[in-house]
Design a protein around this motif. Structure first.
Motif, short mmCIF file in Angstrom:
data_model
loop_
_atom_site.label_atom_id
_atom_site.label_comp_id
_atom_site.label_asym_id
_atom_site.label_seq_id
_atom_site.Cartn_x
_atom_site.Cartn_y
_atom_site.Cartn_z
N LEU A 1 -1.56 3.02 -9.77
CA LEU A 1 -1.93 3.22 -8.35
C LEU A 1 -0.76 2.69 -7.53
N TRP A 2 0.39 3.31 -7.69
CA TRP A 2 1.65 2.96 -7.02
C TRP A 2 2.12 1.57 -7.46
N CYS A 3 1.86 1.16 -8.68
CA CYS A 3 2.14 -0.24 -8.99
C CYS A 3 2.88 -0.54 -10.29
N GLY B 1 3.13 -2.36 9.89
CA GLY B 1 3.40 -1.00 9.40
C GLY B 1 4.00 -1.03 8.00
N GLU B 2 3.75 0.03 7.24
CA GLU B 2 4.41 0.22 5.94
C GLU B 2 5.77 0.87 6.23
N PRO B 3 6.83 0.47 5.53
CA PRO B 3 8.14 1.10 5.77
C PRO B 3 8.05 2.62 5.69
N GLY C 1 -2.09 4.57 8.63
CA GLY C 1 -1.59 3.38 7.94
C GLY C 1 -2.67 2.94 6.96
N TYR C 2 -2.26 2.42 5.82
CA TYR C 2 -3.25 1.88 4.87
C TYR C 2 -2.87 0.45 4.54
N HIS C 3 -3.79 -0.45 4.81
CA HIS C 3 -3.50 -1.86 4.54
C HIS C 3 -4.59 -2.53 3.70
N GLY C 4 -5.52 -1.74 3.18
CA GLY C 4 -6.53 -2.30 2.30
C GLY C 4 -7.94 -2.02 2.76
N SER C 5 -8.89 -2.58 2.02
CA SER C 5 -10.30 -2.21 2.18
C SER C 5 -11.21 -3.31 2.71
N ALA D 1 2.37 -6.90 -3.05
CA ALA D 1 1.34 -6.87 -4.11
C ALA D 1 1.85 -5.90 -5.18
N LYS D 2 1.01 -5.09 -5.73
CA LYS D 2 1.37 -4.04 -6.69
C LYS D 2 2.62 -4.35 -7.54
N GLY D 3 3.81 -3.95 -7.10
CA GLY D 3 5.04 -4.12 -7.88
C GLY D 3 5.41 -5.57 -8.14
N VAL E 1 5.63 -6.29 8.07
CA VAL E 1 5.93 -5.11 7.27
C VAL E 1 5.15 -5.19 5.96
N ASP E 2 4.33 -4.17 5.74
CA ASP E 2 3.49 -4.13 4.54
C ASP E 2 4.28 -3.44 3.43
N GLU E 3 4.77 -4.27 2.49
CA GLU E 3 5.63 -3.79 1.41
C GLU E 3 4.87 -3.58 0.12
N VAL E 4 3.54 -3.41 0.22
CA VAL E 4 2.73 -3.32 -1.00
C VAL E 4 3.19 -2.17 -1.90
N ILE E 5 3.53 -1.04 -1.30
CA ILE E 5 4.06 0.07 -2.12
C ILE E 5 5.59 0.06 -2.17
N CYS E 6 6.23 -0.15 -1.02
CA CYS E 6 7.69 0.02 -0.96
C CYS E 6 8.46 -1.14 -1.58
N ASN F 1 -4.71 -12.28 -4.16
CA ASN F 1 -4.91 -11.48 -5.39
C ASN F 1 -4.75 -9.98 -5.21
N SER F 2 -4.75 -9.52 -3.98
CA SER F 2 -4.67 -8.07 -3.74
C SER F 2 -3.96 -7.84 -2.41
N GLY F 3 -3.55 -6.60 -2.20
CA GLY F 3 -2.93 -6.26 -0.93
C GLY F 3 -3.88 -6.48 0.23
N SER F 4 -5.14 -6.14 0.03
CA SER F 4 -6.14 -6.31 1.10
C SER F 4 -6.26 -7.78 1.48
N GLU F 5 -6.38 -8.62 0.48
CA GLU F 5 -6.50 -10.07 0.76
C GLU F 5 -5.26 -10.60 1.44
N ALA F 6 -4.10 -10.11 1.02
CA ALA F 6 -2.86 -10.58 1.64
C ALA F 6 -2.85 -10.20 3.12
N ASN F 7 -3.24 -8.97 3.43
CA ASN F 7 -3.24 -8.55 4.83
C ASN F 7 -4.32 -9.28 5.64
N ASP F 8 -5.47 -9.51 5.04
CA ASP F 8 -6.49 -10.33 5.71
C ASP F 8 -5.94 -11.72 6.01
#
Ligand code: PMP
Length: 460
Positions: free
Chosen positions: A60-62, A229-231, A153-157, A291-293, A262-267, A119-126
């Motif tokens: 999942l992009w990770c 924002g995500e790059p 934009g997607y920053h988590g759930s 997160a992810k990578g 800057v949300d670098e979870v994917i980039c 532990n996750s991108g969502s938690e990091a953004n929260d």
């Protein structure tokens, strides 16, 4: 390992009986049955029927370093034996946690040397939302409580991550029986092909960024805490902003003393051929989500990087009443550090920048140029989106509810390629270890899926 149709049937029955799947239409799942992935090696995964699939989505992009890395399994086992868990609360921590933070300071952009773990991108953004609010209070500007994000934009759930995200037009994430939290605002996504009209990409970059300044002025700069924002917007469909956009966003944030998050979870971690997307666009964030990578998905871990201004305020601001039991989990930290070592030792960032990324872009770009179903190729490095069009000549997009992309995804899967459908676009994000030969296979199977989809829709 068990494989075969009976095994799959049994698993699907249990899955159906007990699982609630994220981002999944429950009724469609019952009709189709879940895809059950049971093994991975390199850029390939195997399903429970034994079919080999090229994973064009890196999980999942990770899974940046690819599947089957024994060295990461060994590091996890060693750390589990030595100390499976201890927490970071109060005044404690563990050696792998300290070591990872120091290692991250080496690879993140200069000026981002302080890390908070989750532990996750969502938690990091929260965490960012809560910590930034705390920061402004300590700084003596407690009215700075509003955040600005972007459509698609997607920053988590989690509630805060969903509120700052802008997935309303696509998945109606803002309508699941609740409203978004107060204090979250959105500007348009910088998608020139869709929204640029007669403007040049350069002019559109300026006007898309100007929306941020307009929003800050509307809310009052004294009330705005940060822009996020995500790059390149990933889950929104790989929306790549035109040149100049991020520089302009940076200028506006600085002018109004609004934090640039800057949300670098994917980039992050090499995806665009730089360690981080902010470096790809030549900007200096105040806060960065990772997160992810960070662990290539081998264990759940995320981190937030803060600059020294925020760090100093947080340090002097009394008790930080925020954190998770598993913040800085020692096993996840040990694995993340070993994962960073792999990325560095194998030169995966440079390889993405100089070899595989350019080749991938050339091959996918050629598909976009040649194929009647595709209007635009977006993305950079090893991240790509292909915009499917009802009629590319007249620039007619498919209706939002069109099944074309899902059909394309399903055909690709039948042909041994995992790609993702996002709205009416196809998305690719393979492991950074992908070879030229595997890129050729990915391209061939993508064309096969596009051909089949075009045929169903009568597009020649
Ligand atoms: N930010 C971005 C940019 C993402 O792509 C994602 C996940 N796709 C998240 C945050 C949320 O991460 P998680 O699913 O780990 O909570």
């Amino acid at each position: 390992m068990s494989i075969g149709h009976n095994y799959t049937r049994e698993l699907r029955q249990l899955d159906d009986r007990h699982n609630i799947h994220p981002f999944c239409d429950g009724k469609q799942l019952i009709e189709r049955g879940s895809t059950i992935i049971s093994r991975g090696e390199g850029c390939y995964v195997w399903d429970s029927d034994g079919n080999r699939l090229l994973d064009g989505m890196a999980g999942l992009w990770c899974v940046n370093v690819g599947y089957g890395r024994n060295e990461l399994a060994d590091v996890a086992a060693k750390q589990m034996r030595e100390l499976p868990f201890y927490n970071m609360f109060f005044q404690s921590t563990t050696p792998p946690q300290i070591s990872l933070a120091a290692r991250l300071a080496e690879v993140t952009p200069d000026g981002l040397d302080h890390f908070f773990f989750a532990n996750s991108g969502s938690e990091a953004n929260d965490s960012i939302i809560r910590m930034v609010l705390h920061f402004w209070k300590v700084e003596g500007q407690p009215t700075k409580r509003h955040f600005i994000g972007r459509n698609l934009g997607y920053h988590g759930s989690t509630m805060a991550a969903v509120s700052i995200g802008g997935m309303k037009p696509m998945q109606d994430m803002h309508a699941a029986g609740h409203e978004i939290l107060p204090g979250f605002h959105h500007i348009g996504e910088p998608h020139w092909y869709r929204h640029g009209g007669d403007q040049s990409p350069e002019d559109f970059a300026k006007s898309a960024a100007a929306e941020l300044e307009d929003k800050i002025i509307e809310l009052g700069a004294e009330n705005v805490a940060g822009f996020i924002g995500e790059p390149i917007q990933g889950a929104g469909g790989v929306i790549e902003p035109p040149a100049g956009y991020w520089k302009e966003i940076e200028r506006i944030c600085r002018k109004h003393d609004v934090l640039m998050i800057v949300d670098e979870v994917i980039c992050g971690f090499g995806r665009l051929g730089e360690w981080f997307g902010a470096q790809y666009y030549g900007v200096q964030p105040d806060v960065m989500t990772m997160a992810k990578g960070l662990s290539s998905g081998y264990l759940p871990i995320s981190a937030v990087a803060f600059n020294s201004r925020i760090n100093e305020a947080l340090r002097s601001g009394g008790v930080l009443s925020h954190g998770y039991t598993y913040s800085g989990h020692p096993v996840a930290c040990a694995v993340a550090e070993a994962n960073i070592d792999i990325i560095e030792n194998e030169g995966l960032v440079e390889r993405t920048r100089e070899e595989t990324g350019p080749y991938f872009n050339e091959v996918i770009g050629q598909i976009a140029a040649d194929h009647p179903l595709v209007g635009e190729k977006r993305g950079a490095g090893l991240l790509a989106g292909l915009q499917l069009m009802q009629d590319r000549g007249s620039k007619t997009f498919f209706e939002a509810g069109s099944t074309a992309a899902i059909q394309c995804r399903e055909t690709a899967l039948e042909n041994g390629l995992i790609m993702r459908a996002v709205g009416t676009a196809m998305v690719l994000c393979p492991p950074l270890t992908i070879t030229r030969g595997e890129i050729d296979e990915l391209a061939e199977k993508t064309v096969m899926a596009l051909d089949a989809t075009a045929k169903v829709h009568g597009i020649k």
